[in-house]
Design a protein around this motif. Structure first.
Motif, PDB file in Angstrom:
ATOM      1  N   UNK A 398       0.830  -1.218   0.000  1.00  0.00           N
ATOM      2  CA  UNK A 398       0.000   0.000   0.000  1.00  0.00           C
ATOM      3  C   UNK A 398       0.860   1.262   0.000  1.00  0.00           C
ATOM      4  N   UNK A 399       1.997   1.232   0.710  1.00  0.00           N
ATOM      5  CA  UNK A 399       2.903   2.377   0.662  1.00  0.00           C
ATOM      6  C   UNK A 399       3.462   2.552  -0.749  1.00  0.00           C
ATOM      7  N   UNK A 400       3.743   1.424  -1.429  1.00  0.00           N
ATOM      8  CA  UNK A 400       4.217   1.476  -2.802  1.00  0.00           C
ATOM      9  C   UNK A 400       3.167   2.039  -3.746  1.00  0.00           C
ATOM     10  N   UNK A 401       1.924   1.605  -3.571  1.00  0.00           N
ATOM     11  CA  UNK A 401       0.822   2.123  -4.401  1.00  0.00           C
ATOM     12  C   UNK A 401       0.628   3.613  -4.177  1.00  0.00           C
ATOM     13  N   UNK A 402       0.760   4.046  -2.921  1.00  0.00           N
ATOM     14  CA  UNK A 402       0.641   5.478  -2.604  1.00  0.00           C
ATOM     15  C   UNK A 402       1.737   6.265  -3.306  1.00  0.00           C
ATOM     16  N   UNK A 403       2.971   5.722  -3.276  1.00  0.00           N
ATOM     17  CA  UNK A 403       4.091   6.399  -3.935  1.00  0.00           C
ATOM     18  C   UNK A 403       3.901   6.452  -5.443  1.00  0.00           C
ATOM     19  N   UNK A 404       3.162   5.476  -5.989  1.00  0.00           N
ATOM     20  CA  UNK A 404       2.899   5.436  -7.427  1.00  0.00           C
ATOM     21  C   UNK A 404       1.756   6.366  -7.826  1.00  0.00           C
ATOM     22  N   UNK A 405       1.127   7.007  -6.829  1.00  0.00           N
ATOM     23  CA  UNK A 405       0.076   7.970  -7.122  1.00  0.00           C
ATOM     24  C   UNK A 405      -1.332   7.454  -6.954  1.00  0.00           C
ATOM     25  N   UNK A 406      -1.502   6.206  -6.483  1.00  0.00           N
ATOM     26  CA  UNK A 406      -2.840   5.658  -6.291  1.00  0.00           C
ATOM     27  C   UNK A 406      -3.419   6.129  -4.960  1.00  0.00           C
ATOM     28  N   UNK A 407      -4.729   6.180  -4.898  1.00  0.00           N
ATOM     29  CA  UNK A 407      -5.429   6.669  -3.700  1.00  0.00           C
ATOM     30  C   UNK A 407      -5.472   5.587  -2.626  1.00  0.00           C
TER      31      UNK A 407
END
Length: 447
Positions: A398-407
């Motif tokens: 989830x931290x990776x997805x956040x860094x990729x710009x996902x909500x």
């Protein structure tokens, strides 16, 4: 490193040699580009940002080496075979063809070639792709040379490394004293995330060095070197690896602190810079003239090349062991082509792409290092390792997805979510909880 040791004891000279070798392992030339850029952005909040950076770029690799020594080189032994293999493959790919190895070619181009090119940004169209012409030609040539050296590794490369590392250290020490004695400008204002959360931003910036991931691989490599030198007892291996790690960590801290200060006091020298490589080159040109730039370019280029060869060789050997039907040479050619292809994304873009991946995998690596120190305290060590690393991976994703710009706002209630470290508290809770998990009773063990 001297003759074969007796009674698991090494001389002071051999211990220092091991320490400097460990320092050279970690000081890939790519590591030189992150502290100046972070220092420039952190400005007046440089001290907190630097402390955070040192935690993940020096402290964690040091802990990683010690953890590997403590586990006698078998730091993933508590995981299921498929999970251990998957984690090892992920680490090799990240520090190999996906990010770290291509980055060596890009850093070599930024510092070793770009300053001497009049038209370094000329573009060329290849099919649907628009690529930097100079960068394309340079990186292809760079990885062809790296491929040839990896296919036929010999004593020449070792000799270059032995000569190069002292020169690089000498240059960095000279650079550090220059930065401290004659800063280019006053420290500026902080920008971006460094304004409100410089400590956590510095911690995350340290991920970019990839040294915590590398420490797991390097630790096993150093233990193998110690065995070949006659240090066979586990306690002796741990003792000398810890000493080598402390020497390496001290050297890295010295380099990073001076480069942070360089970036923070760069002033107009850093204007328009997109990465730390440009800041470093501009500073050296400003302070030492063309000769300084040429010397920096030559040393960094060779350092990048030796790092690239080391990474391509290590990855090829590992995957050859994993898939023996495919030859070592075939893997070398494959990884060299992949590196040359990935490198043409561009340095700034490659760093941006790597961040979500590192945000995902780093919590697992950190958790692995931390839990290794507690293994003996768990009544059920295998269960504890698997639970803690699963929690780290879950929240790391989830931290990776956040860094990729996902909500990922549904996790906003969690501490440190906004800083990109939502994994820290759950992993800590899981680790503490595992300390209280009772051992299997006799009935459960036989069922």
């Amino acid at each position: 490193m001297g003759r074969l040791v007796q009674n698991n004891n090494m001389s002071i000279g051999d211990t220092l040699g091991l320490g400097f070798m460990t320092f050279a392992f970690f000081l890939g030339a790519g590591n030189l580009i992150f502290p100046p850029f972070a220092g420039m952005l952190a400005g007046e909040n440089m001290t907190l940002a630097m402390i955070g950076f040192l935690v993940t770029a020096v402290g964690l690799p040091l802990a990683g080496l010690i953890a590997v020594a403590k586990a006698n080189g078998k730091v993933m032994a508590m995981l299921p075979a498929f999970a251990a293999t998957a984690l090892a493959v992920s680490i090799y790919i990240i520090i190999g063809p996906a990010f770290a190895a291509p980055r060596t070619g890009l850093v070599a181009f930024e510092i070793g070639a770009r300053p001497f090119l009049d038209n370094a940004d000329a573009m060329i169209q290849i099919g649907a792709l628009t690529l930097n012409k100079a960068q394309l030609l340079y990186t292809v040539a760079f990885f062809v040379i790296a491929m040839v050296l990896s296919l036929y590794p010999g004593k020449l490369l070792d000799s270059v490394g032995k000569v190069l590392t002292p020169i690089l250290i000498f240059l960095l020490v000279g650079l550090a004293f220059s930065v401290i004695a004659t800063p280019s400008a006053a420290i500026g204002a902080a920008t971006g995330d460094y304004i409100d959360s410089p400590l956590s931003k510095g911690i995350l910036e340290g991920y970019n060095t990839m040294d915590t991931l590398a420490s797991v691989i390097f630790g096993m490599l150093i233990i193998d070197i110690l065995r070949k030198k006659g240090v066979t007892e586990s306690k002796a291996q741990t003792r000398y690896l810890v000493r080598a790690a402390i020497i390496a960590a001290s050297g890295l801290a010295f380099v990073y602190i001076s480069l942070f200060y360089l970036g923070a006091t760069a002033g107009d020298i850093a204007k328009g810079a997109e990465n730390g490589g440009q800041i470093l080159t501009n500073y050296v040109t400003h302070e030492f003239g063309t000769m300084g730039t040429v010397l920096l370019a030559a040393v960094v280029s060779i350092a990048c090349l030796t790092t690239a060869v080391g990474l391509i060789t290590a990855c090829s050997e590992y995957f050859n062991e994993l898939m023996p039907k495919v030859s070592y040479k075939a893997f070398v050619i494959f990884f060299s082509v992949v590196c040359a292809t990935v490198a043409n994304v561009g340095l700034t873009q490659l760093i941006n792409i790597s961040i979500p991946v590192l945000m995902t995998i780093y919590p697992v690596a950190i958790a692995l290092v931390a839990i290794t120190f507690l293994t003996e305290r768990f009544a059920r060590p295998e269960f504890s390792h698997r639970l803690v690393l699963s929690v780290a991976l879950f929240f790391g994703i989830f931290d990776g997805l956040k860094a990729a710009g996902m909500n990922t706002d549904f996790l906003s209630f969690m501490p440190l979510h906004s800083e990109g470290m939502a994994w820290l508290l759950p992993v800590g809770i899981a680790m503490v909880a595992c300390l209280f998990v009772p051992a299997k009773n006799a009935t459960a063990a036989t069922s």
